[in-house]
Design an enzyme around this catalytic site. Structure first.
Site, PDB file in Angstrom:
ATOM      1  N   SER A 283       0.829  -1.207   0.000  1.00 14.06           N
ATOM      2  CA  SER A 283       0.000   0.000   0.000  1.00 14.06           C
ATOM      3  C   SER A 283       0.858   1.251   0.000  1.00 14.06           C
ATOM      4  O   SER A 283       1.964   1.265   0.562  1.00 14.06           O
ATOM      5  CB  SER A 283      -0.868  -0.026   1.259  1.00 14.06           C
TER       6      SER A 283
ATOM      7  N   TYR B 270      -2.056  -1.477  10.924  1.00 14.15           N
ATOM      8  CA  TYR B 270      -2.309  -1.988   9.577  1.00 14.15           C
ATOM      9  C   TYR B 270      -1.151  -1.612   8.652  1.00 14.15           C
ATOM     10  O   TYR B 270      -0.576  -2.454   7.962  1.00 14.15           O
ATOM     11  CB  TYR B 270      -3.634  -1.422   9.029  1.00 14.15           C
TER      12      TYR B 270
ATOM     13  N   LYS C  79       2.089  -3.846   6.564  1.00 16.62           N
ATOM     14  CA  LYS C  79       2.515  -3.781   5.157  1.00 16.62           C
ATOM     15  C   LYS C  79       4.019  -3.548   5.074  1.00 16.62           C
ATOM     16  O   LYS C  79       4.721  -4.172   4.282  1.00 16.62           O
ATOM     17  CB  LYS C  79       1.755  -2.673   4.408  1.00 16.62           C
TER      18      LYS C  79
HETATM   19  C1  UD1 Z   1      -5.976   4.390   3.468  1.00 15.43           C
HETATM   20  C2  UD1 Z   1      -4.577   4.106   3.004  1.00 15.43           C
HETATM   21  C3  UD1 Z   1      -4.549   2.927   2.088  1.00 15.43           C
HETATM   22  C4  UD1 Z   1      -5.233   1.762   2.738  1.00 15.43           C
HETATM   23  C5  UD1 Z   1      -6.649   2.130   3.073  1.00 15.43           C
HETATM   24  C6  UD1 Z   1      -7.324   0.962   3.771  1.00 15.43           C
HETATM   25  C7  UD1 Z   1      -3.219   6.149   2.820  1.00 15.43           C
HETATM   26  C8  UD1 Z   1      -2.759   7.272   1.944  1.00 15.43           C
HETATM   27  N1  UD1 Z   1      -4.027   5.250   2.261  1.00 15.43           N
HETATM   28  O1  UD1 Z   1      -6.656   4.926   2.399  1.00 15.43           O
HETATM   29  O2  UD1 Z   1      -3.234   2.592   1.801  1.00 15.43           O
HETATM   30  O3  UD1 Z   1      -5.201   0.658   1.891  1.00 15.43           O
HETATM   31  O4  UD1 Z   1      -6.636   3.249   3.952  1.00 15.43           O
HETATM   32  O5  UD1 Z   1      -8.628   1.277   4.141  1.00 15.43           O
HETATM   33  O6  UD1 Z   1      -2.868   6.047   3.967  1.00 15.43           O
HETATM   34  N2  UD1 Z   1     -13.124  10.201   3.418  1.00 15.43           N
HETATM   35  C9  UD1 Z   1     -14.172  11.025   3.803  1.00 15.43           C
HETATM   36  N3  UD1 Z   1     -15.282  10.449   4.332  1.00 15.43           N
HETATM   37  C10 UD1 Z   1     -15.420   9.099   4.487  1.00 15.43           C
HETATM   38  C11 UD1 Z   1     -14.349   8.255   4.087  1.00 15.43           C
HETATM   39  C12 UD1 Z   1     -13.209   8.858   3.578  1.00 15.43           C
HETATM   40  O7  UD1 Z   1     -14.096  12.251   3.677  1.00 15.43           O
HETATM   41  O8  UD1 Z   1     -16.447   8.629   4.995  1.00 15.43           O
HETATM   42  C13 UD1 Z   1     -11.912  10.806   2.819  1.00 15.43           C
HETATM   43  C14 UD1 Z   1     -10.658  10.583   3.629  1.00 15.43           C
HETATM   44  O9  UD1 Z   1     -10.461  11.634   4.533  1.00 15.43           O
HETATM   45  C15 UD1 Z   1      -9.604  10.542   2.525  1.00 15.43           C
HETATM   46  C16 UD1 Z   1     -10.333  10.015   1.301  1.00 15.43           C
HETATM   47  O10 UD1 Z   1     -11.719  10.189   1.582  1.00 15.43           O
HETATM   48  O11 UD1 Z   1      -9.175  11.843   2.238  1.00 15.43           O
HETATM   49  C17 UD1 Z   1     -10.055   8.553   1.041  1.00 15.43           C
HETATM   50  O12 UD1 Z   1     -10.273   7.821   2.234  1.00 15.43           O
HETATM   51  P1  UD1 Z   1     -10.308   6.224   2.250  1.00 15.43           P
HETATM   52  O13 UD1 Z   1     -11.167   5.718   1.146  1.00 15.43           O
HETATM   53  O14 UD1 Z   1     -10.641   5.805   3.641  1.00 15.43           O
HETATM   54  O15 UD1 Z   1      -8.837   5.807   1.877  1.00 15.43           O
HETATM   55  P2  UD1 Z   1      -7.431   6.284   2.510  1.00 15.43           P
HETATM   56  O16 UD1 Z   1      -7.586   6.702   3.902  1.00 15.43           O
HETATM   57  O17 UD1 Z   1      -6.797   7.207   1.550  1.00 15.43           O
END
Ligand code: UD1
Length: 343
Positions: A125, A150, A154
């Site tokens: 990841s 987590y 990795k």
């Molecule tokens: C993270 C990890 C990724 C991992 C994954 C597992 C990083 C950069 N990435 O992904 O390697 O495999 O978790 O779950 O560390 N968001 C919202 N509202 C929500 C959900 C998410 O605003 O309800 C936003 C988050 O703040 C983020 C983006 O959407 O900015 C993506 O979030 P998400 O899909 O959870 O993935 P990551 O956190 O990027």
């Protein structure tokens, strides 16, 4: 040519099995179904016309893993997806993560050195980079201290694979560092199916639009980005799946080279959370209910991939755009709802 896919009924695993079978590989899936469903095997069969072999057991059990390799001595290579991946849960229950994610890998590597299977593709990841100082982030960027157990599994897993390859002639490994995989297969027969409340952005968006959740919470709009929401490199899961076929092929074609390689798998482009929401509204025609809330702990501000190494070395490039990712994710959510209504 037989390939073992661990976690093959999961989200990325199932899409990869489809691409492997379409390419002509014979697949055997091992999954304990802790976060997936057995029907996925039938749906893979519907898409590809071929039912992959499937064995349900837990790779943390060494005896069962060893017996599996004795039963399938013709496995040439394996792709190891099976792992827990909920960041928040890993903070609350770290031992569950270290035990599951590391023990299954160690068991696979132990069996590998005694059997014909000589190659391992590992699901890693971009979380290993933390918040990189330079963007886009290349494979040479420094690994930062993991922000969650987590993420730490990795990082440790990559080290375990690297050390094992150094110590044992004839085994090879590739770690694929995924950015943010989203979307679903065009058939809408397989996709992301989170059990319980989704942690990740896109399933949360589609579940909100279908009426399962009330509103998407956008975690913070005070980041240093054009609209204040964090930037990620979203990649279509089918593009990602195709990279695994190429990685496996690389081993099969260049058999006895001892090495460990690492590749970033992303599109090379970044999008903010609100851009993802807009893309969803555009392709679905639905208005999404969302509200801005506080930042989520542990989120990085922005990250997107330098994909030039994968483009050049693997001859692979992500082809599908954000609209396509959101369109297929929405089709999948609607297909799921239709199925649930019938039941
Ligand atoms: C993270 C990890 C990724 C991992 C994954 C597992 C990083 C950069 N990435 O992904 O390697 O495999 O978790 O779950 O560390 N968001 C919202 N509202 C929500 C959900 C998410 O605003 O309800 C936003 C988050 O703040 C983020 C983006 O959407 O900015 C993506 O979030 P998400 O899909 O959870 O993935 P990551 O956190 O990027």
């Amino acid at each position: 040519m037989k390939i073992l896919v661990t976690g093959g009924t999961g989200y990325i695993g199932s899409h990869t099995v489809v691409e492997l079978q379409n390419y002509g590989y014979e697949v055997v899936i091992v999954d304990n179904l802790s976060n997936s469903y057995p029907e996925v095997v039938d749906n893979i069969a519907k898409i590809t016309g071929k039912k992959p072999a499937f064995e349900k057991f837990d790779l943390t059990e060494y005896g069962k893993t060893k017996t599996f390799f004795e039963k399938h001595p013709d496995v040439e290579a394996m792709i190891h997806f099976a792992a827990y991946k909920a960041v928040g849960e890993s903070v609350a229950n770290p031992l569950k993560y270290y035990d599951n994610n590391l023990r299954s890998l160690i068991n696979l590597l132990s069996c590998m050195k005694d059997h014909r299977a000589h190659a391992l593709v590992f699901s890693s990841s971009c979380t290993v980079y933390g918040q990189p100082e330079q963007l886009p982030v290349s494979e040479d960027s420094p690994i930062q201290k993991a922000w969650s157990p987590y993420g730490n599994t990795k990082q440790i897993s990559e080290e375990i694979i690297h050390d094992s390859i150094n110590a044992h002639e004839g085994i090879n490994g590739i770690a694929l560092r995924y950015f943010n995989p989203i979307g679903a297969h065009d058939s809408a027969l397989i996709g992301e199916y989170p059990i319980g409340v989704p942690d990740n952005l896109v399933p949360y968006i589609t579940q909100t639009a279908i009426g399962k959740r009330e509103a998407l919470r956008v975690f913070g709009n005070d980041y240093d980005t054009p609209d204040g929401t964090p930037i990620r490199d979203y990649i279509h899961v089918v593009d990602l799946a195709k990279a695994h076929v190429i990685a496996v092929d690389r081993f099969i074609k260049e058999k006895n080279k001892k090495r460990f390689e690492v590749f970033n798998l992303g599109t090379g482009r970044g999008n903010t959370v609100l851009e993802v929401v807009n893309a969803f509204e555009r392709v679905s025609g639905e208005k999404l209910n969302y509200k801005i809330v506080d930042r989520r702990q542990g989120d990085v501000e922005k990250v997107w991939a330098d994909t030039s190494f994968a483009n050049k070395e693997l001859g692979w490039k992500a082809e599908r755009d954000l609209d396509d990712m959101m369109r297929t994710a929405w089709q999948w959510e609607k297909a799921l709802a239709e199925k649930e209504n019938k039941q």
